[in-house]
Design a protein around this motif. Structure first.
Motif, PDB file in Angstrom:
ATOM      1  N   LYS A 193     -20.871  97.188 -30.317  1.00  0.00           N
ATOM      2  CA  LYS A 193     -20.689  98.484 -29.671  1.00  0.00           C
ATOM      3  C   LYS A 193     -20.495  99.528 -30.768  1.00  0.00           C
ATOM      4  O   LYS A 193     -19.700  99.342 -31.682  1.00  0.00           O
ATOM      5  CB  LYS A 193     -19.458  98.446 -28.765  1.00  0.00           C
ATOM      6  CG  LYS A 193     -19.225  99.711 -28.013  1.00  0.00           C
ATOM      7  CD  LYS A 193     -18.048  99.576 -27.081  1.00  0.00           C
ATOM      8  CE  LYS A 193     -17.835 100.875 -26.344  1.00  0.00           C
ATOM      9  NZ  LYS A 193     -16.723 100.788 -25.421  1.00  0.00           N
ATOM     10  N   VAL A 194     -21.238 100.600 -30.692  1.00  0.00           N
ATOM     11  CA  VAL A 194     -21.153 101.654 -31.690  1.00  0.00           C
ATOM     12  C   VAL A 194     -20.297 102.789 -31.131  1.00  0.00           C
ATOM     13  O   VAL A 194     -20.558 103.296 -30.048  1.00  0.00           O
ATOM     14  CB  VAL A 194     -22.557 102.190 -32.052  1.00  0.00           C
ATOM     15  CG1 VAL A 194     -22.457 103.363 -33.005  1.00  0.00           C
ATOM     16  CG2 VAL A 194     -23.399 101.080 -32.645  1.00  0.00           C
ATOM     17  N   HIS A 195     -19.272 103.143 -31.900  1.00  0.00           N
ATOM     18  CA  HIS A 195     -18.411 104.266 -31.519  1.00  0.00           C
ATOM     19  C   HIS A 195     -18.964 105.527 -32.168  1.00  0.00           C
ATOM     20  O   HIS A 195     -19.170 105.572 -33.375  1.00  0.00           O
ATOM     21  CB  HIS A 195     -16.974 104.017 -31.967  1.00  0.00           C
ATOM     22  CG  HIS A 195     -16.101 105.210 -31.787  1.00  0.00           C
ATOM     23  ND1 HIS A 195     -15.769 105.688 -30.546  1.00  0.00           N
ATOM     24  CD2 HIS A 195     -15.530 106.037 -32.681  1.00  0.00           C
ATOM     25  CE1 HIS A 195     -15.012 106.760 -30.689  1.00  0.00           C
ATOM     26  NE2 HIS A 195     -14.858 106.992 -31.974  1.00  0.00           N
ATOM     27  N   ILE A 196     -19.237 106.541 -31.363  1.00  0.00           N
ATOM     28  CA  ILE A 196     -19.693 107.827 -31.868  1.00  0.00           C
ATOM     29  C   ILE A 196     -18.456 108.709 -31.982  1.00  0.00           C
ATOM     30  O   ILE A 196     -17.821 109.010 -30.972  1.00  0.00           O
ATOM     31  CB  ILE A 196     -20.733 108.453 -30.914  1.00  0.00           C
ATOM     32  CG1 ILE A 196     -21.933 107.515 -30.755  1.00  0.00           C
ATOM     33  CG2 ILE A 196     -21.162 109.821 -31.407  1.00  0.00           C
ATOM     34  CD1 ILE A 196     -22.900 107.925 -29.673  1.00  0.00           C
ATOM     35  N   PRO A 197     -18.073 109.101 -33.197  1.00  0.00           N
ATOM     36  CA  PRO A 197     -16.845 109.885 -33.375  1.00  0.00           C
ATOM     37  C   PRO A 197     -16.889 111.225 -32.655  1.00  0.00           C
ATOM     38  O   PRO A 197     -17.966 111.758 -32.357  1.00  0.00           O
ATOM     39  CB  PRO A 197     -16.766 110.097 -34.893  1.00  0.00           C
ATOM     40  CG  PRO A 197     -17.726 109.152 -35.495  1.00  0.00           C
ATOM     41  CD  PRO A 197     -18.756 108.837 -34.457  1.00  0.00           C
ATOM     42  N   ALA A 198     -15.706 111.784 -32.421  1.00  0.00           N
ATOM     43  CA  ALA A 198     -15.607 113.093 -31.773  1.00  0.00           C
ATOM     44  C   ALA A 198     -16.384 114.131 -32.574  1.00  0.00           C
ATOM     45  O   ALA A 198     -16.364 114.127 -33.800  1.00  0.00           O
ATOM     46  CB  ALA A 198     -14.144 113.499 -31.652  1.00  0.00           C
ATOM     47  N   GLY A 199     -17.104 114.992 -31.871  1.00  0.00           N
ATOM     48  CA  GLY A 199     -17.880 116.042 -32.527  1.00  0.00           C
ATOM     49  C   GLY A 199     -18.946 116.592 -31.606  1.00  0.00           C
ATOM     50  O   GLY A 199     -19.000 116.251 -30.425  1.00  0.00           O
ATOM     51  N   ASP A 200     -19.803 117.445 -32.157  1.00  0.00           N
ATOM     52  CA  ASP A 200     -20.916 118.027 -31.408  1.00  0.00           C
ATOM     53  C   ASP A 200     -22.205 117.321 -31.808  1.00  0.00           C
ATOM     54  O   ASP A 200     -22.477 117.171 -33.005  1.00  0.00           O
ATOM     55  CB  ASP A 200     -21.059 119.522 -31.709  1.00  0.00           C
ATOM     56  CG  ASP A 200     -19.933 120.348 -31.129  1.00  0.00           C
ATOM     57  OD1 ASP A 200     -19.176 119.820 -30.290  1.00  0.00           O
ATOM     58  OD2 ASP A 200     -19.800 121.523 -31.504  1.00  0.00           O
ATOM     59  N   TYR A 201     -22.996 116.911 -30.805  1.00  0.00           N
ATOM     60  CA  TYR A 201     -24.232 116.181 -31.049  1.00  0.00           C
ATOM     61  C   TYR A 201     -25.345 116.751 -30.184  1.00  0.00           C
ATOM     62  O   TYR A 201     -25.149 116.983 -28.993  1.00  0.00           O
ATOM     63  CB  TYR A 201     -24.063 114.693 -30.716  1.00  0.00           C
ATOM     64  CG  TYR A 201     -23.017 114.026 -31.558  1.00  0.00           C
ATOM     65  CD1 TYR A 201     -23.336 113.494 -32.803  1.00  0.00           C
ATOM     66  CD2 TYR A 201     -21.697 113.946 -31.132  1.00  0.00           C
ATOM     67  CE1 TYR A 201     -22.372 112.883 -33.592  1.00  0.00           C
ATOM     68  CE2 TYR A 201     -20.726 113.340 -31.914  1.00  0.00           C
ATOM     69  CZ  TYR A 201     -21.071 112.817 -33.144  1.00  0.00           C
ATOM     70  OH  TYR A 201     -20.111 112.222 -33.926  1.00  0.00           O
ATOM     71  N   ARG A 202     -26.519 116.954 -30.794  1.00  0.00           N
ATOM     72  CA  ARG A 202     -27.704 117.339 -30.023  1.00  0.00           C
ATOM     73  C   ARG A 202     -28.214 116.067 -29.368  1.00  0.00           C
ATOM     74  O   ARG A 202     -28.492 115.079 -30.039  1.00  0.00           O
ATOM     75  CB  ARG A 202     -28.759 117.951 -30.940  1.00  0.00           C
ATOM     76  CG  ARG A 202     -29.879 118.643 -30.185  1.00  0.00           C
ATOM     77  CD  ARG A 202     -30.763 119.446 -31.117  1.00  0.00           C
ATOM     78  NE  ARG A 202     -31.455 118.577 -32.054  1.00  0.00           N
ATOM     79  CZ  ARG A 202     -32.692 118.122 -31.882  1.00  0.00           C
ATOM     80  NH1 ARG A 202     -33.377 118.446 -30.810  1.00  0.00           N
ATOM     81  NH2 ARG A 202     -33.241 117.343 -32.778  1.00  0.00           N
TER      82      ARG A 202
END
Length: 181
Positions: free
Chosen positions: A22-31
């Motif tokens: 499972k890949v955790h996408i850190p907090a932030g803004d993503y297109r």
């Protein structure tokens, strides 16, 4: 009845580069781009939908996550939830869905979720970390329009809506080049 050799399937997937972590996408803004949408009412029966968004660039490119959205017109205490209604329709606006069809009764949340209009929509998703049972996952905090994206228009489906339990996916249109967000 056909039986599957699950061990062979897993081995074959691993040999072809499948990643089971499972890949955790850190907090932030993503297109991101919406790749799947489905109708999913709340346990209380309020209309809602789920979308799967996939990150378009950067170190988390092609990684995705699901987000659930519910229209909750009445709070648990029985009072009107005007702010919640506004938030729900702002989200739809960020996904390119105008409110005029809802206002005149020609569009339902189920149609929006199942007729394909959300597939391929680009949006900027602000994520936050969410921890449950000591496991951290990615949760969408907000969706914003991509700069330069056309304003929402009334959508007329080229085909009838699918069953509420189904997921509808169509190939997305080609992405414009040089678009900033």
């Amino acid at each position: 009845m056909t039986t599957l050799d699950l061990a062979a399937l897993i081995a074959q997937a691993e040999e072809n580069g499948a990643d089971f972590k499972k890949v955790h996408i850190p907090a932030g803004d993503y297109r991101c781009k919406v790749t799947h949408a489905r109708y999913s009412p709340s346990k209380a029966g309020n209309p809602g939908f789920s979308v799967r968004t996939v990150v378009l660039d950067g170190p988390y490119k092609d990684k995705g996550f699901w987000s659930n959205f519910y229209l909750t017109p009445i709070k648990k205490d029985g009072t009107a939830n005007h702010a919640g209604v506004a938030i729900f329709f702002r989200l739809l606006d960020a996904l390119g869905v105008a409110t005029d069809g809802f206002k005149n009764g020609t569009v339902t949340v189920e149609q929006v979720a199942t007729d394909g209009r959300l597939i391929g929509v680009e949006t900027v998703v602000t994520t936050e970390d969410h921890t449950y049972n000591q496991e951290t996952s990615t949760r969408a905090k907000s969706f914003k329009k991509v700069q330069g994206q056309a304003p929402p228009t009334t959508y007329i489906s080229p085909q009838p809506p699918r069953q509420a339990s189904g997921t509808y996916q169509v190939p997305p249109p080609p992405l414009p080049t040089g678009q900033a967000f």
